[in-house]
Design an enzyme around this catalytic site. Sequence first.
Site, mmCIF file in Angstrom:
data_model
loop_
_atom_site.group_PDB
_atom_site.id
_atom_site.type_symbol
_atom_site.label_atom_id
_atom_site.label_comp_id
_atom_site.label_asym_id
_atom_site.label_seq_id
_atom_site.Cartn_x
_atom_site.Cartn_y
_atom_site.Cartn_z
ATOM 1 N NE ARG A 242 -4.306 -1.228 0.021
ATOM 2 C CZ ARG A 242 -4.493 -2.246 -0.799
ATOM 3 N NH1 ARG A 242 -3.501 -2.616 -1.610
ATOM 4 N NH2 ARG A 242 -5.622 -2.908 -0.826
ATOM 5 C CD GLU A 271 -3.021 3.633 -5.629
ATOM 6 O OE1 GLU A 271 -4.049 3.018 -6.010
ATOM 7 O OE2 GLU A 271 -2.041 3.047 -5.147
ATOM 8 C CG HIS A 290 -3.033 -0.313 -7.048
ATOM 9 N ND1 HIS A 290 -3.508 0.310 -5.929
ATOM 10 C CD2 HIS A 290 -2.978 -1.635 -6.725
ATOM 11 C CE1 HIS A 290 -3.754 -0.571 -4.970
ATOM 12 N NE2 HIS A 290 -3.430 -1.768 -5.441
#
Length: 336
Positions: A242, A271, A290
């Site tokens: 993360r 993000e 991601h």
Amino acid sequence: MPEKTDPPLLLVLGGDPDGPGDVPAPDLRRIAGRALVRYADETSLAGLLPAADALLVWDFTSDAPARAWSGPGRRPGWVHTASAGVDRLLSCPEIAASDTVVTNARGIFDQPIAEYTAGLVLALAKDFHGSWELQRQHRWRHRETMRVSGSRAIVVGSGPIGRAIGRTLLALGVGVELVGRRERTGDPEFGTVHAADSLHGLLPGADWVVCAAPLTPQTTGMFDARAFSRMRPGARFVNVGRGAHVVQEDLVRALLSRHLGGAALDVFADEPLPADSPLWDVPGLLVSPHMSGDTTGWRADLARQFCDNFDRWAAGEPLLNVVDKRLGYVSDRSTP
């Protein structure tokens, strides 16, 4: 499952087949006729939540469940998130303290993320970015690159994803030290799983440091200036956990000073990463959006996993991948 004669109401956040949205709808044909399925979005979730028996958080990037949970009315007894991480859900104290059972997508992303991580290790070791840039410039420049076999790696996170990463690196000839929440000896694959408080003592011996830990209060900001200073000069850092695991400014300084030999980030504190973020232009930093666990067919795998768990829920059987809300992840003791 609640005892009632009507089909249970399954509320799905995201993926409305009749709505605009960018998230494809889950394939729930297997449970047709056994549940009344309704779709919600960011604005309608709060109003629909009190009627739901179960909630499928299909759009796992949404913070809507945490925002809506504290509203009036009853709450579903089961929430499943189509992600490995549950930090967005458990950021809501009411969800964390509730009797609602939370399950996640543990098992879907293990090998894809392991393969992606191995690809990053090879790309950094073999300077693929430099080869591409020299090709673009039509320049023939011979270089020597790092040998991966015989190097040492620390993988932080001893769950299924971290273990899959460790196994894949072992297959490349990399020596692997696995770090978890607490120390365990006699591990059949890694010998000793080191406790989290041993990390700083291990860092100086690693060529690679890979973060694949769950995000908890204990792991937030764990990779800071002190941690990076403990890493040996020229070591590389990879984060597929993360974004909040890393103090990004400290990582940037470690790269700009050339203390670190390179880094790859697949996750970020914010993000999508803003177009004006300085991270895009940091020398030696590889940025990806991601995507480490997202392989062709991954959404179908997520839908099948949820339908399997729905079958258990409908039959009154124990659910799989039950999150220990005190720990913030699925404990081996919490899944049959």
